[in-house]
Design a protein around this motif. Structure first.
Motif, PDB file in Angstrom:
ATOM      1  N   SER A 196       0.765  -1.181   0.028  1.00 12.65           N
ATOM      2  CA  SER A 196       0.293  -0.090   0.119  1.00 12.65           C
ATOM      3  C   SER A 196       0.763   1.296  -0.145  1.00 12.65           C
ATOM      4  O   SER A 196       1.151   1.725   1.149  1.00 12.65           O
ATOM      5  CB  SER A 196      -0.876  -0.002   1.093  1.00 12.65           C
ATOM      6  N   ASP A 200      -4.342   4.718   3.992  1.00  6.51           N
ATOM      7  CA  ASP A 200      -3.792   4.761   5.501  1.00  6.51           C
ATOM      8  C   ASP A 200      -2.874   4.093   5.723  1.00  6.51           C
ATOM      9  O   ASP A 200      -2.167   4.529   6.918  1.00  6.51           O
ATOM     10  CB  ASP A 200      -5.282   4.298   6.077  1.00  6.51           C
ATOM     11  N   TRP A 201      -2.466   2.842   5.047  1.00  2.00           N
ATOM     12  CA  TRP A 201      -1.491   2.229   5.783  1.00  2.00           C
ATOM     13  C   TRP A 201      -0.030   2.437   4.843  1.00  2.00           C
ATOM     14  O   TRP A 201       0.951   1.582   5.213  1.00  2.00           O
ATOM     15  CB  TRP A 201      -1.601   0.510   5.483  1.00  2.00           C
ATOM     16  N   THR A 260      -4.094   0.441   0.053  1.00  3.28           N
ATOM     17  CA  THR A 260      -4.855   0.104   1.283  1.00  3.28           C
ATOM     18  C   THR A 260      -6.310  -0.284   0.999  1.00  3.28           C
ATOM     19  O   THR A 260      -7.062   0.054   1.818  1.00  3.28           O
ATOM     20  CB  THR A 260      -4.671   1.494   2.255  1.00  3.28           C
ATOM     21  N   ASP A 310       0.263  -6.435   2.002  1.00  2.00           N
ATOM     22  CA  ASP A 310       0.345  -6.195   3.159  1.00  2.00           C
ATOM     23  C   ASP A 310      -1.174  -5.924   4.054  1.00  2.00           C
ATOM     24  O   ASP A 310      -2.172  -5.760   3.401  1.00  2.00           O
ATOM     25  CB  ASP A 310       1.028  -4.752   3.237  1.00  2.00           C
ATOM     26  N   THR A 311      -1.242  -5.942   5.123  1.00  2.00           N
ATOM     27  CA  THR A 311      -2.479  -5.924   6.052  1.00  2.00           C
ATOM     28  C   THR A 311      -3.266  -7.019   6.042  1.00  2.00           C
ATOM     29  O   THR A 311      -3.409  -7.686   4.593  1.00  2.00           O
ATOM     30  CB  THR A 311      -3.289  -4.915   5.784  1.00  2.00           C
ATOM     31  N   THR A 316       2.932  -7.736   7.565  1.00  2.00           N
ATOM     32  CA  THR A 316       1.888  -6.943   8.498  1.00  2.00           C
ATOM     33  C   THR A 316       0.499  -7.191   8.427  1.00  2.00           C
ATOM     34  O   THR A 316      -0.369  -6.723   8.193  1.00  2.00           O
ATOM     35  CB  THR A 316       1.789  -5.633   8.349  1.00  2.00           C
ATOM     36  N   ARG A 330      -6.881   0.556  12.276  1.00  2.00           N
ATOM     37  CA  ARG A 330      -5.591   0.407  11.445  1.00  2.00           C
ATOM     38  C   ARG A 330      -4.869   1.764  11.053  1.00  2.00           C
ATOM     39  O   ARG A 330      -3.917   1.703  10.528  1.00  2.00           O
ATOM     40  CB  ARG A 330      -6.141  -0.208  10.105  1.00  2.00           C
ATOM     41  N   ALA A 331      -5.926   2.698  11.002  1.00  2.00           N
ATOM     42  CA  ALA A 331      -5.249   4.192  10.413  1.00  2.00           C
ATOM     43  C   ALA A 331      -4.896   4.931  12.089  1.00  2.00           C
ATOM     44  O   ALA A 331      -5.886   5.082  12.661  1.00  2.00           O
ATOM     45  CB  ALA A 331      -6.400   4.716   9.632  1.00  2.00           C
ATOM     46  N   ILE A 342      -0.305  -0.800  17.416  1.00  2.00           N
ATOM     47  CA  ILE A 342      -0.154   0.253  16.201  1.00  2.00           C
ATOM     48  C   ILE A 342      -0.413   1.527  17.000  1.00  2.00           C
ATOM     49  O   ILE A 342      -0.370   2.865  16.557  1.00  2.00           O
ATOM     50  CB  ILE A 342      -0.974  -0.031  15.457  1.00  2.00           C
TER      51      ILE A 342
END
Length: 379
Positions: free
Chosen positions: A35, A39-40, A78, A103-104, A126, A227-228, A255
């Protein structure tokens, strides 16, 4: 889309391998789904950069079996929809057999069924929601799942800090739900009680009603997750504005222990706070990053730098297997065992999850705006 990705890569300081400049029969293609926007991005950009550092080192040293790596990087933005588009492009147009990322947890959950059905090897970044990889034999990740970290958070809250009454407010995502469930279960197993277990939708900005509801419960601990950084910072800002939870400990996924969260909160962070993170320290690898990009990684070093180790593990497997994907998958299960990397000693279970010893975890807290780490003690 190609133009957008190239611009993003230039902005990140990443190398670009042009299809026009390389003979694809003489290269090893590795895709990347990170991303770079959204946000990520603050976590994904360093991940992509660490992968790029490793790939460039390998290419300078002669590549893999004499072939240079062609790193084809795509922006997941993201967003699972964009992550799926990136995966389809890498598989169907670029014909990659190996992908770093996604990711995520939301992106990985969306992409892995596609990559697995095409027998494409993936190494997610992640991605800590539990059981994400369980049904997919070609999927691995470098992030331990939430059972270990969430379990430690709940146990510390109950046993070390003797907390009894908790409210939990977290984003409605599989990542946040997984961590909240594991923290709750551990907290309750150790004698605590969760009085509120409340999700908020991604993008929600006004949680005053939920926070006021929580404030009536005579809490001694509140768990916040998202997450953000902007979302978590906004929750803390609303807590401050309403004058709530002044004597209540703040906990959550690691986080929340982030400078971006502190800034988004208006520099407000409750004095009593803690979380747990997987910790790695490697001055030489950090200097490689800082020397090249003129800044430090913006997220937890272990998660960012793990992609450096992922590239070198994949290099070793490809060398042994001559790019045969099923062989690479089996190599990770059978040969990557206590593999000494720059960020951790790597082994993987039957589901492709890394086996990270508890000794790699640290308790963390924010004190006067700075992150402080300490060894975990449950005595």
């Amino acid at each position: 889309m190609v133009t957008v990705v190239i611009v993003a890569m230039l902005a990140l300081g990443l190398s670009i391998n042009s299809n026009f400049a390389l003979n694809e029969e003489k290269t090893i293609k590795i895709g990347g789904i990170f991303s770079l926007t959204g946000d990520w991005a603050y976590g994904a950009i360093p991940e992509a950069r660490f992968a790029q550092i490793a790939i460039d080192e390998i290419n300078v040293s002669g590549g893999i079996n004499g072939k240079p790596i062609e790193f084809i990087l795509e922006d997941a933005r993201t967003n699972p929809v964009d992550a799926i588009s990136a995966a389809n492009k890498l598989i169907n147009i670029d014909n990659v057999k190996f992908i770093l990322g996604p990711d995520t947890a939301p992106n990985s959950a969306a992409v892995i069924p596609i990559t697995n059905s095409n027998k494409v090897f993936t190494m997610s970044a992640t991605t800590t929601a539990k059981d994400v990889l369980n049904d997919y034999e070609y999927a691995f990740r470098v992030s331990p799942d939430s059972r270990d970290g969430g379990g430690l958070i709940g146990e510390l809250a109950a046993k070390k800090y003797n907390l009894k009454r908790m409210a939990m407010i977290f984003e409605n995502s599989n990542f946040d739900l997984s961590w909240a469930e594991d923290t709750r279960d551990s907290f309750e197993e150790n004698g605590g009680e969760v009085l509120l277990f409340e999700k908020y939708n991604t993008g929600s900005v006004n949680l005053k009603t939920v926070l006021l509801k929580a404030s009536t419960l005579n809490l001694d601990v509140i768990y916040v997750s998202g997450r953000a950084p902007m979302a978590v910072g906004n929750i803390l800002k609303q807590i401050k504005e309403q004058g709530l939870f002044e004597d209540t400990m703040l906990i959550g996924h690691a986080i929340i222990m982030n400078q971006n969260v502190i800034e988004a909160s208006g520099s407000y962070f409750p004095e009593n706070n803690f979380s747990v993170e997987v910790y790695a320290e490697n001055a030489e690898l950090l200097e490689k990053y800082v020397s090249r990009y003129k800044e430090e990684p913006s997220f937890i070093f272990f998660f960012n730098a793990s992609m450096y180790d992922a590239v070198y593990m994949l290099k070793e497997a490809i060398e042994a297997c001559d790019e045969e994907v099923t062989c690479v998958k089996e190599y990770f299960h059978n040969e990557i065992n206590a593999w000494g990397g720059e960020g951790a000693d790597w082994s993987f279970n039957e589901f492709g999850d890394p086996l990270i010893p508890t000794a790699f975890y640290k308790e963390i807290s924010i004190v006067n705006g700075e992150k402080i780490r300490s060894d975990i003690s449950l005595n």
